[in-house]
Each structure stands twice: as C-alpha cells, then as structure tokens.
Design an enzyme around this catalytic site. Structure first.
Site, PDB file in Angstrom:
ATOM      1  N   GLU A  81      41.491  36.279  39.436  1.00  0.00           N
ATOM      2  CA  GLU A  81      42.619  35.745  38.668  1.00  0.00           C
ATOM      3  C   GLU A  81      42.179  34.913  37.461  1.00  0.00           C
ATOM      4  OE1 GLU A  81      46.448  35.206  41.067  1.00  0.00           O
ATOM      5  OE2 GLU A  81      44.968  33.990  42.139  1.00  0.00           O
ATOM      6  N   HIS A 102      47.110  27.120  45.677  1.00  0.00           N
ATOM      7  CA  HIS A 102      48.131  27.620  46.610  1.00  0.00           C
ATOM      8  C   HIS A 102      48.532  26.465  47.528  1.00  0.00           C
ATOM      9  CE1 HIS A 102      45.296  31.352  46.208  1.00  0.00           C
ATOM     10  NE2 HIS A 102      46.096  31.283  45.163  1.00  0.00           N
TER      11      HIS A 102
END
Ligand code: MN
Length: 252
Positions: A81, A102
C-alpha cells in the site's frame, strides 16, 4: 547520480514513530509510517516491508512521490500500500508525514453507517475542520469507499497509483481519512504530529463510542476544535519525548 541523503534525525524520527505506534497498539504487524524527504520534496522515506516494531534505520528507503516506487535497483520486498503515501504527498504539498493504520477503536467508525467520527475531546481538535480552517462542515473526517472506485471484489487494499489518487482526493484538505472496513490514514506537518494524531484518533474513537453508549453526544464545534488543536499540538514534543523513551526501553 548524486543521492541527497536525508537528515539522520528525520530517518530516526521515522524509526521511532514505527516503534511508538507499535507500542501504542496503533500499528501491529501491519501499517506504515512515512516522511517527506527533507532535501527533496519529490521523495519520501519509508521502511521496506517489515513489521513496524522491527523497523531500524537501515530499513528506511527513499521512494519517488511520482511513482510510489523506491529509488534503487533490485529493491527488497515493499509494502503493497505504498501508493497511499506517494499519492498524498503528490496531492498535498503541506503534508510532511503520513501514517496508515488499522487501529481497532477507529475501525467501527469506518463500518457503522449513520455515525461519524467527530472531535469529542480537547486533545482531538485535529479531527475537526479541514486544513483550511472553516472548511469543516461538522460531518467529521471523510470516509473512503473503495467500491466506488474498484468494485466490490477487491481485498480493500490501496494497491495502485490510481487507488492512491482516489484516496488522496477523498482526504481532500482533512487531516485523516477513514477507509471503510480497513483502517485510516493520518497526515501532518511533521512525523511527531502524525504520531500524535494517530494515537489520539484512537483515544477519541474510544471516548466517542463510550459517550454514545450513554446517550446523545456533543462534539467540539469547528471553532473549539481549531482552538484546541493549536494549543495542544504546540506541545507535541512532550508526548513525543515520553513515548520515544517508552518505546525504546527494553522493560516497557
Ligand atoms: Mn492497510
């Protein structure tokens, strides 16, 4: 080719940020931290593919803001990412650091419909408004819906420059963008502020969920959020120094 070296203390800040956010439970084996290169705004610094708690200075690579790819031949394994970071540095010249995480209390606010993360305490004013003050519509930080850009069969990861650009557009002038069913990305003018905001987005999410369980919630107004942010973030060295000491002590 002359390779402009980044300031060693900037590289060390990126290393410390990884370790702090791991110790704080914001990053686990996943997530990443980057900083814009101090001598070349077309580059940014980020670790190779490695758990944040294990990152050391030698693991920090220079990447191109244009492509999201590392500026070296035969690079090691990289974060899938990384385009989150490149696209935001490209879209936001004011951004000097990016954290993608997250963190567990924030996640429900990316999932639940009809509720938005709002600044509910004075330590979290950065959740209000946009980068240009007064841009806040009281709606809370934007939420990125990957289905709007890549359909309903993705793994939810920002795997391409195109998805990175879509995320950066959704972020707009804000300081955090939530990512549905995935996590969040926090931006700041320094690594220290990006760490601070990542830690306190998690704190705010916990407080807001607790308050909502009790009843109706009063969030900070845009003006309160701005005033609180300026006061608190002017003292960012204090938590940074404490957290850095904690993260680098063996007995913590
Ligand atoms: Mn992710």
């Amino acid at each position: 080719m002359f390779e402009a070296m980044a300031r060693p203390d900037l590289i060390q800040d990126v290393v410390d940020a990884n370790r702090i956010l791991y110790r704080k439970g914001i990053l686990d084996a996943f997530g990443h931290v980057s900083a814009r290169h101090d001598r070349d705004p077309t580059r940014f610094l980020m670790a190779r593919n490695l758990a944040p708690g294990q990152v050391q200075a030698a693991d920090i690579l220079a990447y191109s803001v244009d492509s999201g790819e590392p500026l070296m031949e035969a690079p090691p394994k990289l974060y899938l990412e990384r385009y989150i970071h490149s696209a935001i540095y490209q879209a936001r010249p004011d951004v000097m650091a990016v954290v993608h995480h997250h963190s567990p209390a924030v996640l429900p606010f990316t999932i639940a419909r009809g509720v938005r993360l709002r600044p509910v305490c004075h330590m979290c004013g950065f959740l209000g408004g946009g980068a240009s003050e007064g841009a806040g519509d009281g709606a809370g930080p934007p939420v990125f819906e990957i289905r709007d850009h890549a359909g309903d069969a993705t793994d939810l990861l920002i795997r391409s420059r195109e998805l990175g650009a879509a995320l950066a557009t959704c972020l707009g002038a804000a300081r955090i963008v939530l990512m549905r069913g995935h996590g969040a990305t926090v931006v700041a003018e320094s690594v220290k502020l990006a760490v601070y905001r990542s830690v306190y987005a998690e704190v705010n999410a916990k407080l807001q969920a607790q308050a909502m369980a009790l009843g109706e919630v009063t969030a900070l107004s845009d003006s309160e959020a701005k005033a609180a942010r300026i006061t608190v973030e002017g003292q960012v060295e204090r938590p940074w120094n404490l957290w850095k000491q904690e993260a680098n002590s063996n007995d913590a």
